[in-house]
Design a protein around this motif. Structure first.
Motif, PDB file in Angstrom:
ATOM      1  N   VAL A  33       0.956  -1.670  -0.126  1.00 12.03           N
ATOM      2  CA  VAL A  33      -0.215   0.271  -0.181  1.00 12.03           C
ATOM      3  C   VAL A  33       0.559   1.360  -0.243  1.00 12.03           C
ATOM      4  CG1 VAL A  33      -2.030   1.620   1.238  1.00 12.03           C
ATOM      5  CG2 VAL A  33      -2.164  -1.462   0.835  1.00 12.03           C
ATOM      6  N   THR A  34       2.043   0.852   0.556  1.00  9.30           N
ATOM      7  CA  THR A  34       2.451   2.564   0.719  1.00  9.30           C
ATOM      8  C   THR A  34       3.689   2.389  -0.752  1.00  9.30           C
ATOM      9  OG1 THR A  34       3.550   2.128   2.629  1.00  9.30           O
ATOM     10  CG2 THR A  34       4.706   2.992   1.628  1.00  9.30           C
ATOM     11  N   ALA A  35       3.798   1.542  -1.419  1.00 11.08           N
ATOM     12  CA  ALA A  35       4.262   1.895  -2.654  1.00 11.08           C
ATOM     13  C   ALA A  35       3.349   1.965  -3.405  1.00 11.08           C
ATOM     14  CB  ALA A  35       4.798   0.256  -3.219  1.00 11.08           C
ATOM     15  N   ILE A  36       2.161   1.786  -3.311  1.00  6.59           N
ATOM     16  CA  ILE A  36       1.087   2.566  -4.273  1.00  6.59           C
ATOM     17  C   ILE A  36       0.664   4.051  -4.418  1.00  6.59           C
ATOM     18  CG2 ILE A  36      -1.640   1.631  -4.760  1.00  6.59           C
ATOM     19  CD1 ILE A  36      -0.677  -0.679  -5.098  1.00  6.59           C
ATOM     20  N   CYS A  37       0.645   4.481  -2.801  1.00  3.55           N
ATOM     21  CA  CYS A  37       0.218   5.359  -2.825  1.00  3.55           C
ATOM     22  C   CYS A  37       1.622   6.252  -2.934  1.00  3.55           C
ATOM     23  CB  CYS A  37       0.482   5.784  -0.974  1.00  3.55           C
ATOM     24  SG  CYS A  37      -1.640   4.819  -0.318  1.00  3.55           S
ATOM     25  N   PHE A  38       2.448   6.014  -2.417  1.00  8.83           N
ATOM     26  CA  PHE A  38       3.666   7.274  -3.294  1.00  8.83           C
ATOM     27  C   PHE A  38       3.988   6.823  -4.829  1.00  8.83           C
ATOM     28  CE2 PHE A  38       6.183   6.314   0.629  1.00  8.83           C
ATOM     29  CZ  PHE A  38       6.268   7.643   1.403  1.00  8.83           C
ATOM     30  N   ALA A  39       3.398   6.374  -5.690  1.00  2.76           N
ATOM     31  CA  ALA A  39       3.619   6.217  -6.943  1.00  2.76           C
ATOM     32  C   ALA A  39       2.715   6.595  -7.100  1.00  2.76           C
ATOM     33  CB  ALA A  39       3.221   4.657  -7.417  1.00  2.76           C
ATOM     34  N   ILE A  40       0.778   6.987  -6.862  1.00  2.00           N
ATOM     35  CA  ILE A  40       0.029   7.624  -7.143  1.00  2.00           C
ATOM     36  C   ILE A  40       0.466   8.926  -6.906  1.00  2.00           C
ATOM     37  CG2 ILE A  40      -2.638   8.317  -6.164  1.00  2.00           C
ATOM     38  CD1 ILE A  40      -2.719   5.625  -6.513  1.00  2.00           C
ATOM     39  N   ALA A  41       1.108   9.409  -5.795  1.00  2.59           N
ATOM     40  CA  ALA A  41       1.629  10.599  -4.902  1.00  2.59           C
ATOM     41  C   ALA A  41       2.717  11.670  -6.381  1.00  2.59           C
ATOM     42  CB  ALA A  41       2.202  10.562  -3.954  1.00  2.59           C
ATOM     43  N   CYS A  42       3.452  10.640  -6.889  1.00  4.80           N
ATOM     44  CA  CYS A  42       4.737  11.324  -7.600  1.00  4.80           C
ATOM     45  C   CYS A  42       4.136  11.489  -9.331  1.00  4.80           C
ATOM     46  CB  CYS A  42       5.494  10.027  -7.929  1.00  4.80           C
ATOM     47  SG  CYS A  42       6.665  10.277  -6.279  1.00  4.80           S
ATOM     48  N   GLN A  43       2.787  10.383  -9.617  1.00  3.27           N
ATOM     49  CA  GLN A  43       2.475  10.911 -10.835  1.00  3.27           C
ATOM     50  C   GLN A  43       0.995  11.579 -10.803  1.00  3.27           C
ATOM     51  OE1 GLN A  43      -0.326   7.498 -11.788  1.00  3.27           O
ATOM     52  NE2 GLN A  43      -0.456   8.228 -14.259  1.00  3.27           N
ATOM     53  N   VAL A  44       0.363  12.347  -9.184  1.00  4.39           N
ATOM     54  CA  VAL A  44      -0.310  13.153  -9.820  1.00  4.39           C
ATOM     55  C   VAL A  44       0.758  14.451  -9.534  1.00  4.39           C
ATOM     56  CG1 VAL A  44      -2.263  14.773  -8.146  1.00  4.39           C
ATOM     57  CG2 VAL A  44      -1.684  12.552  -8.869  1.00  4.39           C
ATOM     58  N   PHE A  45       2.077  14.889  -9.082  1.00  3.71           N
ATOM     59  CA  PHE A  45       2.627  15.665  -9.319  1.00  3.71           C
ATOM     60  C   PHE A  45       3.516  16.554 -10.257  1.00  3.71           C
ATOM     61  CE2 PHE A  45       7.324  17.491  -8.009  1.00  3.71           C
ATOM     62  CZ  PHE A  45       6.107  18.716  -7.566  1.00  3.71           C
ATOM     63  N   ILE A  46       3.727  15.018 -10.925  1.00  4.50           N
ATOM     64  CA  ILE A  46       4.263  14.918 -11.982  1.00  4.50           C
ATOM     65  C   ILE A  46       3.332  15.268 -13.276  1.00  4.50           C
ATOM     66  CG2 ILE A  46       5.574  13.727 -14.215  1.00  4.50           C
ATOM     67  CD1 ILE A  46       6.259  11.886 -12.641  1.00  4.50           C
ATOM     68  N   GLN A  47       2.050  15.277 -12.954  1.00  6.51           N
ATOM     69  CA  GLN A  47       1.114  15.303 -13.985  1.00  6.51           C
ATOM     70  C   GLN A  47       0.709  16.722 -13.693  1.00  6.51           C
ATOM     71  OE1 GLN A  47      -2.148  12.237 -13.763  1.00  6.51           O
ATOM     72  NE2 GLN A  47      -0.541  11.212 -15.640  1.00  6.51           N
ATOM     73  N   THR A  48       0.594  17.166 -12.792  1.00  9.51           N
ATOM     74  CA  THR A  48      -0.260  18.712 -11.811  1.00  9.51           C
ATOM     75  C   THR A  48       1.304  19.416 -11.458  1.00  9.51           C
ATOM     76  OG1 THR A  48      -1.260  17.908 -10.357  1.00  9.51           O
ATOM     77  CG2 THR A  48      -2.392  17.196 -11.455  1.00  9.51           C
ATOM     78  N   GLY A  49       1.199  19.248 -10.809  1.00 13.66           N
ATOM     79  CA  GLY A  49       2.426  19.857 -10.618  1.00 13.66           C
ATOM     80  C   GLY A  49       1.653  20.368  -8.851  1.00 13.66           C
ATOM     81  N   VAL A  50       0.944  19.648  -8.232  1.00 16.22           N
ATOM     82  CA  VAL A  50       0.381  19.570  -6.649  1.00 16.22           C
ATOM     83  C   VAL A  50       0.621  18.119  -6.233  1.00 16.22           C
ATOM     84  CG1 VAL A  50      -1.869  19.655  -5.808  1.00 16.22           C
ATOM     85  CG2 VAL A  50      -1.784  20.524  -7.978  1.00 16.22           C
ATOM     86  N   PHE A  51       1.475  18.845  -4.858  1.00 16.24           N
ATOM     87  CA  PHE A  51       1.876  17.758  -3.874  1.00 16.24           C
ATOM     88  C   PHE A  51       0.761  17.316  -3.422  1.00 16.24           C
ATOM     89  CE2 PHE A  51       3.216  16.746   0.071  1.00 16.24           C
ATOM     90  CZ  PHE A  51       4.280  16.083  -0.315  1.00 16.24           C
ATOM     91  N   ALA A  52       0.049  15.724  -3.620  1.00 19.70           N
ATOM     92  CA  ALA A  52      -0.500  15.322  -3.750  1.00 19.70           C
ATOM     93  C   ALA A  52      -0.125  14.703  -1.286  1.00 19.70           C
ATOM     94  CB  ALA A  52      -0.539  13.899  -4.045  1.00 19.70           C
ATOM     95  N   GLN A  53      -0.423  15.208  -0.820  1.00 21.33           N
ATOM     96  CA  GLN A  53      -0.154  15.377   0.796  1.00 21.33           C
ATOM     97  C   GLN A  53      -0.665  14.267   1.815  1.00 21.33           C
ATOM     98  OE1 GLN A  53      -0.351  18.203   3.149  1.00 21.33           O
ATOM     99  NE2 GLN A  53       0.561  18.002   5.332  1.00 21.33           N
ATOM    100  N   SER A  54      -1.763  14.465   0.932  1.00 19.48           N
ATOM    101  CA  SER A  54      -2.914  12.756   1.331  1.00 19.48           C
ATOM    102  C   SER A  54      -2.371  11.301   0.791  1.00 19.48           C
ATOM    103  CB  SER A  54      -4.125  12.835   0.917  1.00 19.48           C
ATOM    104  OG  SER A  54      -4.557  13.125  -0.201  1.00 19.48           O
ATOM    105  N   TYR A  55      -2.158  11.402  -0.277  1.00 21.63           N
ATOM    106  CA  TYR A  55      -1.334  10.251  -0.579  1.00 21.63           C
ATOM    107  C   TYR A  55       0.209   9.973   0.625  1.00 21.63           C
ATOM    108  CZ  TYR A  55      -4.570   9.354  -4.099  1.00 21.63           C
ATOM    109  OH  TYR A  55      -6.082   8.451  -4.997  1.00 21.63           O
ATOM    110  N   VAL A  56       0.719  10.545   0.161  1.00 17.83           N
ATOM    111  CA  VAL A  56       1.694  10.690   0.865  1.00 17.83           C
ATOM    112  C   VAL A  56       1.975  10.455   2.666  1.00 17.83           C
ATOM    113  CG1 VAL A  56       4.128  12.044   1.747  1.00 17.83           C
ATOM    114  CG2 VAL A  56       3.201  11.956  -0.603  1.00 17.83           C
TER     115      VAL A  56
END
Length: 77
Positions: A33-56
């Motif tokens: 779950v940790t790996a999936i959440c960090f992957a989603i947070a990185c993908q959101v940051f790359i695509q939108t430039g917004v830091f996905a704090q909840s996933y982190v």
């Protein structure tokens, strides 16, 4: 006098074995779950430039719980 045929190591109880394997499974699941959440947070940051704090935060909490569960499994006898 002790019996030489008896083992020096006590026989593990089935419940202790079950708890150990459940702790291993839970720890691995939390780390997944940790790996999936960090992957989603990185993908959101790359695509939108917004830091996905909840996933982190979920990733960090899952990582800590996973490490604690694996530590429990290693010391449980």
């Amino acid at each position: 006098m002790t019996d030489p045929a008896s083992s020096a190591r006590p026989v593990a109880k089935p419940i202790a074995i079950a708890i150990r394997y459940l702790a291993i499974i839970a720890g691995c699941a939390c780390l997944l779950v940790t790996a999936i959440c960090f992957a989603i947070a990185c993908q959101v940051f790359i695509q939108t430039g917004v830091f996905a704090q909840s996933y982190v935060m979920v990733g960090l909490i899952g990582g800590v719980l996973g490490m604690l569960a694996l530590k429990l499994a290693s010391v449980w006898r």
